[in-house]
Motif scaffolding. Structure first.
Motif, PDB file in Angstrom:
ATOM      1  N   GLN A 128      39.752 -24.040  -4.943  1.00  0.00           N
ATOM      2  CA  GLN A 128      39.214 -23.040  -4.022  1.00  0.00           C
ATOM      3  C   GLN A 128      37.868 -23.488  -3.449  1.00  0.00           C
ATOM      4  O   GLN A 128      37.581 -23.251  -2.281  1.00  0.00           O
ATOM      5  CB  GLN A 128      39.064 -21.690  -4.731  1.00  0.00           C
ATOM      6  CG  GLN A 128      40.384 -21.036  -5.061  1.00  0.00           C
ATOM      7  CD  GLN A 128      40.204 -19.739  -5.838  1.00  0.00           C
ATOM      8  OE1 GLN A 128      39.167 -19.105  -5.766  1.00  0.00           O
ATOM      9  NE2 GLN A 128      41.235 -19.348  -6.568  1.00  0.00           N
ATOM     10  N   CYS A 129      37.075 -24.155  -4.269  1.00  0.00           N
ATOM     11  CA  CYS A 129      35.785 -24.686  -3.794  1.00  0.00           C
ATOM     12  C   CYS A 129      36.006 -25.731  -2.708  1.00  0.00           C
ATOM     13  O   CYS A 129      35.271 -25.772  -1.719  1.00  0.00           O
ATOM     14  CB  CYS A 129      34.991 -25.302  -4.942  1.00  0.00           C
ATOM     15  SG  CYS A 129      34.379 -24.095  -6.123  1.00  0.00           S
ATOM     16  N   LEU A 130      37.023 -26.569  -2.885  1.00  0.00           N
ATOM     17  CA  LEU A 130      37.321 -27.578  -1.867  1.00  0.00           C
ATOM     18  C   LEU A 130      37.729 -26.912  -0.564  1.00  0.00           C
ATOM     19  O   LEU A 130      37.325 -27.337   0.518  1.00  0.00           O
ATOM     20  CB  LEU A 130      38.434 -28.515  -2.338  1.00  0.00           C
ATOM     21  CG  LEU A 130      38.104 -29.465  -3.480  1.00  0.00           C
ATOM     22  CD1 LEU A 130      39.316 -30.325  -3.812  1.00  0.00           C
ATOM     23  CD2 LEU A 130      36.909 -30.333  -3.159  1.00  0.00           C
ATOM     24  N   TYR A 131      38.557 -25.863  -0.647  1.00  0.00           N
ATOM     25  CA  TYR A 131      38.990 -25.162   0.560  1.00  0.00           C
ATOM     26  C   TYR A 131      37.794 -24.572   1.301  1.00  0.00           C
ATOM     27  O   TYR A 131      37.739 -24.582   2.518  1.00  0.00           O
ATOM     28  CB  TYR A 131      39.986 -24.053   0.239  1.00  0.00           C
ATOM     29  CG  TYR A 131      41.221 -24.514  -0.473  1.00  0.00           C
ATOM     30  CD1 TYR A 131      41.810 -25.739  -0.205  1.00  0.00           C
ATOM     31  CD2 TYR A 131      41.810 -23.716  -1.448  1.00  0.00           C
ATOM     32  CE1 TYR A 131      42.933 -26.164  -0.874  1.00  0.00           C
ATOM     33  CE2 TYR A 131      42.944 -24.133  -2.115  1.00  0.00           C
ATOM     34  CZ  TYR A 131      43.504 -25.351  -1.834  1.00  0.00           C
ATOM     35  OH  TYR A 131      44.609 -25.763  -2.498  1.00  0.00           O
TER      36      TYR A 131
ATOM     37  N   ILE B 100      50.401 -28.072  -4.847  1.00  0.00           N
ATOM     38  CA  ILE B 100      50.858 -26.690  -4.984  1.00  0.00           C
ATOM     39  C   ILE B 100      49.843 -25.734  -4.348  1.00  0.00           C
ATOM     40  O   ILE B 100      50.194 -24.837  -3.586  1.00  0.00           O
ATOM     41  CB  ILE B 100      51.113 -26.339  -6.467  1.00  0.00           C
ATOM     42  CG1 ILE B 100      52.351 -27.076  -6.972  1.00  0.00           C
ATOM     43  CG2 ILE B 100      51.250 -24.830  -6.656  1.00  0.00           C
ATOM     44  CD1 ILE B 100      52.538 -27.030  -8.478  1.00  0.00           C
ATOM     45  N   HIS B 101      48.567 -25.950  -4.641  1.00  0.00           N
ATOM     46  CA  HIS B 101      47.532 -25.073  -4.095  1.00  0.00           C
ATOM     47  C   HIS B 101      47.365 -25.246  -2.594  1.00  0.00           C
ATOM     48  O   HIS B 101      47.185 -24.265  -1.873  1.00  0.00           O
ATOM     49  CB  HIS B 101      46.207 -25.293  -4.826  1.00  0.00           C
ATOM     50  CG  HIS B 101      46.162 -24.560  -6.115  1.00  0.00           C
ATOM     51  ND1 HIS B 101      45.678 -23.285  -6.210  1.00  0.00           N
ATOM     52  CD2 HIS B 101      46.588 -24.897  -7.345  1.00  0.00           C
ATOM     53  CE1 HIS B 101      45.804 -22.869  -7.454  1.00  0.00           C
ATOM     54  NE2 HIS B 101      46.349 -23.823  -8.168  1.00  0.00           N
ATOM     55  N   LEU B 102      47.436 -26.492  -2.126  1.00  0.00           N
ATOM     56  CA  LEU B 102      47.326 -26.714  -0.687  1.00  0.00           C
ATOM     57  C   LEU B 102      48.512 -26.091   0.034  1.00  0.00           C
ATOM     58  O   LEU B 102      48.348 -25.460   1.076  1.00  0.00           O
ATOM     59  CB  LEU B 102      47.243 -28.212  -0.378  1.00  0.00           C
ATOM     60  CG  LEU B 102      47.092 -28.575   1.093  1.00  0.00           C
ATOM     61  CD1 LEU B 102      45.813 -27.987   1.679  1.00  0.00           C
ATOM     62  CD2 LEU B 102      47.118 -30.084   1.277  1.00  0.00           C
ATOM     63  N   GLY B 103      49.707 -26.241  -0.533  1.00  0.00           N
ATOM     64  CA  GLY B 103      50.894 -25.627   0.062  1.00  0.00           C
ATOM     65  C   GLY B 103      50.764 -24.114   0.142  1.00  0.00           C
ATOM     66  O   GLY B 103      51.093 -23.499   1.157  1.00  0.00           O
ATOM     67  N   ALA B 104      50.243 -23.503  -0.921  1.00  0.00           N
ATOM     68  CA  ALA B 104      50.042 -22.047  -0.921  1.00  0.00           C
ATOM     69  C   ALA B 104      49.026 -21.638   0.134  1.00  0.00           C
ATOM     70  O   ALA B 104      49.202 -20.644   0.842  1.00  0.00           O
ATOM     71  CB  ALA B 104      49.588 -21.585  -2.306  1.00  0.00           C
ATOM     72  N   LYS B 105      47.962 -22.428   0.269  1.00  0.00           N
ATOM     73  CA  LYS B 105      46.932 -22.117   1.257  1.00  0.00           C
ATOM     74  C   LYS B 105      47.477 -22.274   2.674  1.00  0.00           C
ATOM     75  O   LYS B 105      47.223 -21.450   3.548  1.00  0.00           O
ATOM     76  CB  LYS B 105      45.723 -23.019   1.038  1.00  0.00           C
ATOM     77  CG  LYS B 105      44.510 -22.621   1.817  1.00  0.00           C
ATOM     78  CD  LYS B 105      44.108 -21.174   1.650  1.00  0.00           C
ATOM     79  CE  LYS B 105      43.279 -20.897   0.456  1.00  0.00           C
ATOM     80  NZ  LYS B 105      42.747 -19.526   0.421  1.00  0.00           N
ATOM     81  N   LEU B 106      48.273 -23.315   2.912  1.00  0.00           N
ATOM     82  CA  LEU B 106      48.858 -23.499   4.237  1.00  0.00           C
ATOM     83  C   LEU B 106      49.871 -22.397   4.552  1.00  0.00           C
ATOM     84  O   LEU B 106      49.940 -21.925   5.681  1.00  0.00           O
ATOM     85  CB  LEU B 106      49.524 -24.876   4.345  1.00  0.00           C
ATOM     86  CG  LEU B 106      48.552 -26.044   4.510  1.00  0.00           C
ATOM     87  CD1 LEU B 106      49.295 -27.367   4.440  1.00  0.00           C
ATOM     88  CD2 LEU B 106      47.780 -25.946   5.805  1.00  0.00           C
ATOM     89  N   ARG B 107      50.641 -21.961   3.558  1.00  0.00           N
ATOM     90  CA  ARG B 107      51.570 -20.839   3.783  1.00  0.00           C
ATOM     91  C   ARG B 107      50.783 -19.598   4.191  1.00  0.00           C
ATOM     92  O   ARG B 107      51.189 -18.869   5.091  1.00  0.00           O
ATOM     93  CB  ARG B 107      52.400 -20.570   2.527  1.00  0.00           C
ATOM     94  CG  ARG B 107      53.577 -21.501   2.366  1.00  0.00           C
ATOM     95  CD  ARG B 107      54.521 -21.048   1.278  1.00  0.00           C
ATOM     96  NE  ARG B 107      53.941 -21.124  -0.048  1.00  0.00           N
ATOM     97  CZ  ARG B 107      53.861 -22.235  -0.764  1.00  0.00           C
ATOM     98  NH1 ARG B 107      54.318 -23.369  -0.294  1.00  0.00           N
ATOM     99  NH2 ARG B 107      53.323 -22.213  -1.972  1.00  0.00           N
ATOM    100  N   GLU B 108      49.656 -19.382   3.543  1.00  0.00           N
ATOM    101  CA  GLU B 108      48.807 -18.233   3.887  1.00  0.00           C
ATOM    102  C   GLU B 108      48.299 -18.363   5.327  1.00  0.00           C
ATOM    103  O   GLU B 108      48.303 -17.396   6.089  1.00  0.00           O
ATOM    104  CB  GLU B 108      47.630 -18.185   2.909  1.00  0.00           C
ATOM    105  CG  GLU B 108      46.660 -17.068   3.140  1.00  0.00           C
ATOM    106  CD  GLU B 108      45.489 -17.153   2.169  1.00  0.00           C
ATOM    107  OE1 GLU B 108      44.353 -16.949   2.623  1.00  0.00           O
ATOM    108  OE2 GLU B 108      45.721 -17.438   0.971  1.00  0.00           O
TER     109      GLU B 108
END
Length: 197
Positions: free
Chosen positions: A68-71, A125-133
């Motif tokens: 989340q910090c990277l995002y 997994i986290h990047l995919g979830a963020k892109l879906r959002e």
């Protein structure tokens, strides 16, 4: 995560969160994620175990917070008012710059975690979830004849493919050319939007 990130963190809480995330990245530069202990994270951050458990359930929870910090560093929250093409271009531009600026540390982290692919898988997994959002909030779900989760995963995998090819495999490729490659690889998807299928 035990700490409520939906509310604005106090200065003390933010210092604590920053210290633990910095400790995780520092230790990952020389050690496998599986070998890292909560005690090491506490020693590196200069906080007691009780403080760690006030904020996080375990080291996996801290790793989620690190992503989340990277995002936040690439400002993913700013894409809501852009078209899908602009959103993808800005996201890729900022991700490229971030990886380029942190290339040495990222290589050290990946070198220390070569045997276990958990770190890269966890990030995907986290990047995919963020892109879906991002795609969901941006109204992209009506744009394609495919499920938006599938489209987001395709975008995520293609972005990571190019970043890995450029930085981990050390191919000489300026950002403008990398973006051109991204657009070419995603071109088939763009040709098959709902109206054309």
């Amino acid at each position: 995560m035990k700490y409520d990130l939906s509310k604005k963190a106090t200065k003390g809480a933010q210092r604590t969160l920053d210290a633990f995330s910095a400790a995780m990245f520092q230790i990952l530069s020389g050690k496998s994620f599986y070998e890292i202990t909560v005690n090491e994270l506490c020693q590196q951050s200069n906080y007691p175990r009780a403080t760690f458990y006030n904020y996080f359930d375990d080291k996996y929870d801290l790793l989620n917070y690190c992503w989340q910090c990277l995002y936040k560093q690439i400002h993913l929250e700013e894409y809501e008012n852009l078209s899908p093409e602009e959103r993808l271009s800005v996201f890729f531009d900022r991700a490229y710059d971030f990886v380029e600026a942190n290339q040495t540390r990222l290589k050290q982290i990946l070198k220390s975690n070569t045997e276990e692919k958990v770190l890269l898988l966890h990030f995907r997994i986290h990047l995919g979830a963020k892109l879906r959002e991002i795609f969901y909030l941006g109204g992209c779900i009506e744009r394609y004849a495919l499920p938006y989760e599938l489209v987001a995963d395709h975008y995520c995998n293609t972005i990571l493919l190019i970043l890995e090819w450029r930085f981990l495999k050390e191919n000489d490729c300026p950002k403008a050319q990398a973006l051109q490659y991204l657009n070419l690889l995603l071109g088939a998807l763009n040709m098959n939007e709902k109206k054309g299928v």
